[in-house]
Design a protein around this motif. Structure first.
Motif, PDB file in Angstrom:
ATOM      1  N   ASP A  15       0.838  -1.208   0.000  1.00 49.20           N
ATOM      2  CA  ASP A  15       0.000   0.000   0.000  1.00 49.20           C
ATOM      3  C   ASP A  15       0.872   1.257   0.000  1.00 49.20           C
ATOM      4  OD1 ASP A  15      -2.342  -1.496   0.018  1.00 49.20           O
ATOM      5  OD2 ASP A  15      -2.412  -1.587   2.208  1.00 49.20           O
ATOM      6  N   ALA A  16       1.930   1.233   0.776  1.00 50.39           N
ATOM      7  CA  ALA A  16       2.855   2.373   0.790  1.00 50.39           C
ATOM      8  C   ALA A  16       3.532   2.530  -0.563  1.00 50.39           C
ATOM      9  CB  ALA A  16       3.899   2.184   1.896  1.00 50.39           C
ATOM     10  N   ALA A  17       3.856   1.405  -1.207  1.00 49.47           N
ATOM     11  CA  ALA A  17       4.467   1.463  -2.530  1.00 49.47           C
ATOM     12  C   ALA A  17       3.522   2.086  -3.550  1.00 49.47           C
ATOM     13  CB  ALA A  17       4.869   0.063  -2.975  1.00 49.47           C
ATOM     14  N   LYS A  18       2.254   1.716  -3.461  1.00 48.69           N
ATOM     15  CA  LYS A  18       1.262   2.284  -4.378  1.00 48.69           C
ATOM     16  C   LYS A  18       1.120   3.792  -4.171  1.00 48.69           C
ATOM     17  CE  LYS A  18      -3.599   1.938  -5.747  1.00 48.69           C
ATOM     18  NZ  LYS A  18      -4.897   1.258  -5.476  1.00 48.69           N
ATOM     19  N   TYR A  21       4.089   5.659  -5.621  1.00 48.24           N
ATOM     20  CA  TYR A  21       4.012   5.783  -7.084  1.00 48.24           C
ATOM     21  C   TYR A  21       3.046   6.905  -7.470  1.00 48.24           C
ATOM     22  CZ  TYR A  21       3.370   4.739 -11.994  1.00 48.24           C
ATOM     23  OH  TYR A  21       3.309   4.844 -13.361  1.00 48.24           O
ATOM     24  N   GLU A  22       1.897   6.940  -6.838  1.00 51.91           N
ATOM     25  CA  GLU A  22       0.899   7.968  -7.170  1.00 51.91           C
ATOM     26  C   GLU A  22       1.448   9.373  -6.911  1.00 51.91           C
ATOM     27  OE1 GLU A  22      -2.309   6.705  -4.727  1.00 51.91           O
ATOM     28  OE2 GLU A  22      -3.040   5.184  -6.162  1.00 51.91           O
ATOM     29  N   LEU A  23       2.131   9.549  -5.776  1.00 49.77           N
ATOM     30  CA  LEU A  23       2.693  10.858  -5.457  1.00 49.77           C
ATOM     31  C   LEU A  23       3.826  11.219  -6.420  1.00 49.77           C
ATOM     32  CD1 LEU A  23       2.744  10.688  -1.555  1.00 49.77           C
ATOM     33  CD2 LEU A  23       1.202  12.028  -3.004  1.00 49.77           C
ATOM     34  N   ASP A  24       4.610  10.221  -6.806  1.00 52.65           N
ATOM     35  CA  ASP A  24       5.678  10.458  -7.776  1.00 52.65           C
ATOM     36  C   ASP A  24       5.111  11.002  -9.078  1.00 52.65           C
ATOM     37  OD1 ASP A  24       8.716   9.347  -8.670  1.00 52.65           O
ATOM     38  OD2 ASP A  24       7.228   9.375 -10.286  1.00 52.65           O
ATOM     39  N   ARG A  25       4.099  10.334  -9.599  1.00 51.83           N
ATOM     40  CA  ARG A  25       3.552  10.751 -10.882  1.00 51.83           C
ATOM     41  C   ARG A  25       2.848  12.102 -10.786  1.00 51.83           C
ATOM     42  NH1 ARG A  25       6.229  10.451 -13.093  1.00 51.83           N
ATOM     43  NH2 ARG A  25       5.207  10.578 -15.107  1.00 51.83           N
ATOM     44  N   LYS A  26       2.434  12.480  -9.601  1.00 55.63           N
ATOM     45  CA  LYS A  26       1.758  13.764  -9.427  1.00 55.63           C
ATOM     46  C   LYS A  26       2.744  14.920  -9.225  1.00 55.63           C
ATOM     47  CE  LYS A  26      -1.907  15.988  -6.700  1.00 55.63           C
ATOM     48  NZ  LYS A  26      -2.890  15.789  -5.593  1.00 55.63           N
TER      49      LYS A  26
END
Length: 459
Positions: A15-18, A21-26
């Motif tokens: 869940d932390a990995a997901k 990733y979302e914050l990275d792409r944002k």
């Protein structure tokens, strides 16, 4: 959700990995990339020669990330040294003496060739090359710098103009005072050579002719990656580095050896320039730049090792350059621990042995099995597999400066089988940590062997 890896550690929080990733792409702007086309791999944990991705998959790290984790991931002695230094002195201005920086400089000077006994610390390889060029220009009173095509020296302004690969093109306005020349590369010779001896002789003739045409009195420095890294791991033929040293001496030109990627054990020696040593003795550059393997990238660090005659230029006249984090105590403490661990645990010797006994022979067998392999070359844990569409014409599997569908499939196949490769244009680079074991090396090479069936199918 948390899962446990098959090596029992570490625990992976999917869940932390997901969320990462979302914050990275944002929010994260990535280097050398079209942002909308990215789908970056999430790395959740590392250990030794392995990394774990955002789905909990374990991959053997045959890239050493950016060819810098020479001692592998999470080496306990270096992690402990960083923690110990943080508890004692996290940061200090570079004007002040601190024991971590002093000891790191001593350990580096002990290992550099000749009397390169003073070290100017930077934050990485690009600014090390920037400062080396600045020193050379101030020392000589000249401006032009020569560097080879098929090279990489960093992403900052001067360094990217020194670079001889396509990453320079969008940044090059022709006003950086840099002149490029062809270095030796027999597989794709620009000199119509058929032997290494011819390649060496003709490459040196070409370099000296370039100097004569550009004006020897205008040239401050020649900068060379002792073994070009990202550009293709082309081992210089015997006599080439000695010849460059002699040309520099003949015309009063500063010789800068870029050891950012090739240094600190990567080639099976502390510094790759040692491969050029001969009966005349060691080859000693005027300036030697380093980064990456000096502390395996655990904390950003680079530097310039300086010869006495260059240092003397700034004995009474101030050197006009500096960095807030020059010789940062956390970074230099990591360097001290890294260099000591490399020496105590025989990591440089292991890299040399693995290259000679495992990687080199197995890559030769792989080359014989796969028509897509045009050439394999390297030393230590620093190898390139050149992939081609046609072994006779040597047409690359991907064009210079780009990738291809076939190359992308080979890379994806490596990852799906559990190996993280380093790839550039039409090449797969085999660059595991210096600590890799025989079994781990064979594991990664077996994956590469299987993945190259994809390249063969594209012929």
């Amino acid at each position: 959700m948390t899962i446990q890896s098959e090596r029992t550690t570490p625990a992976i929080d999917l869940d932390a990995a997901k969320r990462a990733y979302e914050l990275d792409r944002k929010h994260v702007f990535h280097s050398w990339s079209a942002q909308a086309k990215l789908n970056p791999m999430t790395i959740t944990a590392t250990d030794g020669c392995y990394v774990w991705d955002g789905e909990g998959n374990r991959l053997l790290d045959f890239s050493s990330q950016m060819v810098n984790t020479n001692i592998g991931h999470q080496h306990p002695k270096v992690v402990a040294a960083i923690a110990e230094q943080a508890a004692k002195l996290c940061t200090v201005a570079p004007a002040h003496v601190n024991d971590a920086r002093s000891e790191a400089a001593r350990l580096i000077a002990e290992r550099t060739p000749g009397e390169l006994n003073q070290v100017f610390f930077t934050n990485g390889g690009a600014d090390a090359n920037e400062h080396a060029v600045r020193m050379a220009r101030l020392h000589t009173g000249r401006r032009k710098v020569l560097s080879r095509y098929r090279s990489y020296h960093g992403g900052t302004d001067t360094a990217v103009n020194l670079t001889g690969d396509p990453r320079r093109w969008p940044n090059d306005y022709g006003d950086a005072g840099v002149v490029h020349f062809f270095g030796p590369f027999l597989y794709r010779s620009r000199f119509h050579a058929t032997t290494q001896e011819q390649e060496c002789e003709r490459a040196l003739d070409h370099l000296e002719e370039t100097i004569r045409m550009e004006g020897p009195s205008q040239i401050a420095a020649i900068i060379l990656e002792t073994i070009p890294g990202t550009a293709g791991i082309m081992i210089p033929p015997p006599g080439y580095l000695r010849g460059v040293r002699e040309i520099c001496d003949r015309y009063g030109i500063v010789f800068i050896a870029d050891e950012v990627m090739a240094g600190f054990g990567r080639s099976g020696k502390w510094f790759a320039i040692e491969h050029g040593d001969d009966e005349q003795g060691p080859i000693v550059p005027d300036l030697l730049t380093f980064a990456k393997g000096v502390n395996s990238g655990y904390v950003p660090l680079g530097g310039v090792a300086i010869s006495p005659h260059i240092a003397a230029t700034f004995a009474e006249t101030p050197y006009p350059g500096g960095l807030t984090y020059s010789g940062h105590p956390l970074a230099t403490a990591a360097a001290v621990a890294t260099i000591n661990a490399m020496a105590d645990e025989g990591m440089v010797e292991n890299a040399a042995r693995i290259g000679a006994e495992v990687i080199g022979p197995e890559l030769e067998r792989i080359a014989q099995r796969h028509p897509s392999v045009g050439e394999v070359r390297g030393a230590g844990v620093f190898w390139a597999v050149e992939l081609v569409k046609d072994s006779e014409t040597r047409e690359p599997l991907a064009p210079y400066g780009a990738s291809s569908d076939a190359m992308n499939k080979v890379i994806a196949e490596c990852k799906s089988r559990g190996m993280l490769p380093f790839a550039n244009f039409n090449r797969i680079h085999v660059c595991p940590p210096c600590t890799i074991s025989d079994d781990e090396a064979r594991e990664g090479l077996a994956i590469l062997d299987a993945a190259l069936e994809v390249a063969d199918a594209a012929l």
